[in-house]
Design a protein around this motif. Structure first.
Motif, PDB file in Angstrom:
ATOM      1  N   VAL A  38       0.818  -1.218   0.000  1.00 28.06           N
ATOM      2  CA  VAL A  38       0.000   0.000   0.000  1.00 28.06           C
ATOM      3  C   VAL A  38       0.848   1.262   0.000  1.00 28.06           C
ATOM      4  O   VAL A  38       1.948   1.302   0.547  1.00 28.06           O
ATOM      5  CB  VAL A  38      -0.984   0.033   1.189  1.00 28.06           C
ATOM      6  N   THR A  39       0.303   2.286  -0.608  1.00 28.05           N
ATOM      7  CA  THR A  39       0.899   3.608  -0.620  1.00 28.05           C
ATOM      8  C   THR A  39       0.226   4.466   0.453  1.00 28.05           C
ATOM      9  O   THR A  39      -0.755   4.050   1.070  1.00 28.05           O
ATOM     10  CB  THR A  39       0.747   4.248  -2.013  1.00 28.05           C
ATOM     11  N   GLY A  40       0.750   5.647   0.689  1.00 30.17           N
ATOM     12  CA  GLY A  40       0.076   6.630   1.526  1.00 30.17           C
ATOM     13  C   GLY A  40      -0.016   6.313   3.006  1.00 30.17           C
ATOM     14  O   GLY A  40      -0.770   6.979   3.714  1.00 30.17           O
ATOM     15  N   GLU A  41       0.761   5.356   3.516  1.00 29.54           N
ATOM     16  CA  GLU A  41       0.695   5.063   4.952  1.00 29.54           C
ATOM     17  C   GLU A  41       1.199   6.239   5.768  1.00 29.54           C
ATOM     18  O   GLU A  41       0.615   6.590   6.802  1.00 29.54           O
ATOM     19  CB  GLU A  41       1.522   3.811   5.270  1.00 29.54           C
ATOM     20  N   GLU A  42       2.262   6.862   5.296  1.00 30.85           N
ATOM     21  CA  GLU A  42       2.850   7.969   6.036  1.00 30.85           C
ATOM     22  C   GLU A  42       1.955   9.205   6.043  1.00 30.85           C
ATOM     23  O   GLU A  42       2.184  10.150   6.795  1.00 30.85           O
ATOM     24  CB  GLU A  42       4.218   8.332   5.454  1.00 30.85           C
ATOM     25  N   LEU A  43       0.914   9.192   5.219  1.00 33.87           N
ATOM     26  CA  LEU A  43      -0.026  10.311   5.155  1.00 33.87           C
ATOM     27  C   LEU A  43      -1.241  10.081   6.030  1.00 33.87           C
ATOM     28  O   LEU A  43      -2.151  10.910   6.056  1.00 33.87           O
ATOM     29  CB  LEU A  43      -0.487  10.518   3.709  1.00 33.87           C
ATOM     30  N   GLY A  44      -1.272   8.954   6.733  1.00 35.65           N
ATOM     31  CA  GLY A  44      -2.427   8.642   7.575  1.00 35.65           C
ATOM     32  C   GLY A  44      -3.111   7.353   7.174  1.00 35.65           C
ATOM     33  O   GLY A  44      -4.346   7.275   7.214  1.00 35.65           O
ATOM     34  N   LEU A  45      -2.327   6.339   6.764  1.00 36.32           N
ATOM     35  CA  LEU A  45      -2.869   5.014   6.417  1.00 36.32           C
ATOM     36  C   LEU A  45      -3.829   5.094   5.231  1.00 36.32           C
ATOM     37  O   LEU A  45      -4.765   4.294   5.113  1.00 36.32           O
ATOM     38  CB  LEU A  45      -3.587   4.384   7.615  1.00 36.32           C
TER      39      LEU A  45
END
Length: 505
Positions: free
Chosen positions: A341-348
């Motif tokens: 998955v992408t975008g985890e560092e942006l809030g899962l």
């Protein structure tokens, strides 16, 4: 004759060793097979793999081609291995000012503006509205009896009785919508979170990414929305909560938006059992990191400004690929959804998007085994976040013991780590889940040295330990996929009700 007998014996031993090796393909992973992809994913050339960046796309393609090589099939509805996701990048204003009563609040030092068109609000009335929350089920309406039209609304952070950062962050958009619908000209949340203000401002005070609204930008984005830190030596906010009237002046230069594409990577491996293949194990890890320079939020220099993210989460991504290969060599009974998955560092956000747009119905998914971590300070352990909650403890211990590792359950419970990684996106839908992490026993200087720091490079990773970590993760994936008994939430668990609803006949 003796030579022939000895040769036959040696040949028999080598064939036996080969048979033993292929009967448990997870042990066939070599150090080179984990070190090479780790060095690639955490290389400078990928620029910290920030969601939406070219390095993020290269990492996604690298993962997808491994899945293709291993024989994984695209998920239903996808043309290839990418699940495209639209993100919206928002850049906050460069300047702003705020005065409540006679107290000046300094931009960034005391408050930030996160969204809102350029505005100048002079002597507008300030209204306190609890949490600014509305819940039809409980009958709560913090706006009941309050006229906020044309006024600046100040509220407590997040939903009532929810202090977890992810719950607070996810409530932001909804709270802004409610205030806008009632005619407010601005909404300010009070900063009362458990981590330092400078961490918060370093994240939200720069360009941020979020899932793009399906219907396009919301009208409420035009309204001023921000957060403020209260001054401990001034009672204005306490007086406001007590009902005292205040006027405010607020000015902001406005903010900008742009669309940013990114993608989850998904592959399907069909199970070997005619009946159990209709059940799926979701294996997941996030492959994004925080990028370069100011994007990273941590200290950097001219000599090194790339946040390579070897531990967070190139290690998890390689463990995911290692399990993918081992399971493909000898297919387990249940089917596998391999999800990077992408975008985890942006809030899962990548896992949230998948859980809300699943490519296989979630009621067919028996478990989510996620791997993610802030790093490790013990090479004797793997750490389990979600221990004793899903009936998988014995399998976890067996998987670790096979490669002479021990289990450290629930590190740093005060950090609420279970709800801070991608596993919670599935748990909240009812799917039993846990997070499998490198050996974290506590948050100490060893963790802080690398966590979201430019020092987190592949060269600093203990490769023999990393090999064991990947092997143990592959072991556990197979044990769960083959186990006759499905994992289930422990009675009384906060996600038990969601599970009962998901799997009801």
């Amino acid at each position: 004759m003796k030579k022939q007998t000895l040769l036959s014996l040696l040949l028999g031993l080598s064939l036996t060793a080969f048979a033993q090796k292929t009967s448990a393909p997870e042990f066939a992973i070599t150090q080179a097979e984990v070190e090479v992809p780790l060095r690639f994913l955490a290389s400078d050339e990928l620029g910290g793999r920030r969601t939406g960046s070219n390095g993020n796309l290269i990492a996604a393609r690298y993962i997808a081609e491994h899945l293709r090589t291993y024989g994984y099939q695209p998920a239903p509805g996808l043309n290839g291995y990418f699940q495209p996701i639209g993100f919206q990048a928002s850049t906050p204003p460069a300047t702003a000012s705020l005065m409540i009563g006679k107290t000046n609040y300094q931009f960034k030092e005391d408050f930030i503006i996160m969204t809102g068109d350029a505005a100048t609000l002079n002597k507008v009335e300030v209204v306190f509205a609890g949490h600014g929350w509305i819940d039809e089920k409980t009958g709560q309406d913090d706006y009941k009896g309050k006229d906020v039209k044309g006024k600046l609304v100040v509220v407590l952070p997040g939903p009532p009785n929810e202090s977890a950062p992810q719950a607070v962050f996810r409530a932001m958009g909804q709270k802004r919508d409610w205030a806008y619908e009632r005619g407010a000209v601005g909404l300010i949340e009070l900063y009362r979170l458990s981590f330092p203000w400078n961490f918060f401002t370093s994240y939200f005070g720069k360009e941020s990414l979020g899932l793009a609204p399906k219907e396009g930008p919301k009208a409420s984005n035009k309204m001023i929305y921000g957060w403020m830190k209260e001054k401990t030596d001034i009672s204005d906010i306490k007086d406001l909560q007590a009902g005292k009237k205040f006027k405010a002046n607020l000015a902001s230069s406005g903010f900008s938006r742009r669309m940013v594409p990114s993608q989850n990577v998904v592959g399907i491996l069909e199970g070997s059992d005619p009946e159990l293949k209709n059940e799926y194990l979701i294996l997941s890890a996030h492959y994004d990191h925080v990028g370069i320079g100011k994007e990273g939020g941590g200290a950097y220099s001219k000599e090194d400004s790339i946040f390579n993210g070897a531990r967070d989460n190139a290690m998890g991504t390689v463990a995911l690929l290692s399990a993918a290969k081992a399971l493909a060599q000898q297919r387990p009974k249940r089917s596998i959804i391999l999800l990077a998955v992408t975008g985890e560092e942006l809030g899962l956000l990548g896992s949230q998007y998948y859980s809300e747009n699943p490519l296989i119905p979630l009621k067919q998914c028996i478990f989510n085994l996620n791997t993610d971590g802030a790093g490790y300070n013990s090479t004797e352990h793997i750490s389990i976040i979600g221990w004793s909650r899903t009936g998988t403890d014995a399998l976890v211990e067996e998987a670790a013991n096979r490669v002479n590792l021990k289990v450290f359950p629930e590190p740093a419970p005060e950090q609420n780590l279970f709800d801070r990684s991608d596993n919670v996106s599935f748990a909240s839908k009812g799917v039993p889940a846990l997070n499998y992490s490198p050996g974290l026993t506590k948050f100490d200087d060893v963790i802080a040295k690398y966590y979201h720091q430019v020092a987190d490079q592949a060269e600093s990773v203990d490769m023999p330990y990393f090999l064991k970590y990947c092997q143990s993760f592959a072991n556990l994936a197979r044990l769960i996929a083959d186990n006759a008994q499905r994992p289930q939430w422990k009675a009384g668990d906060k996600y038990e009700k969601a599970g009962a609803e998901l799997y009801k006949k």
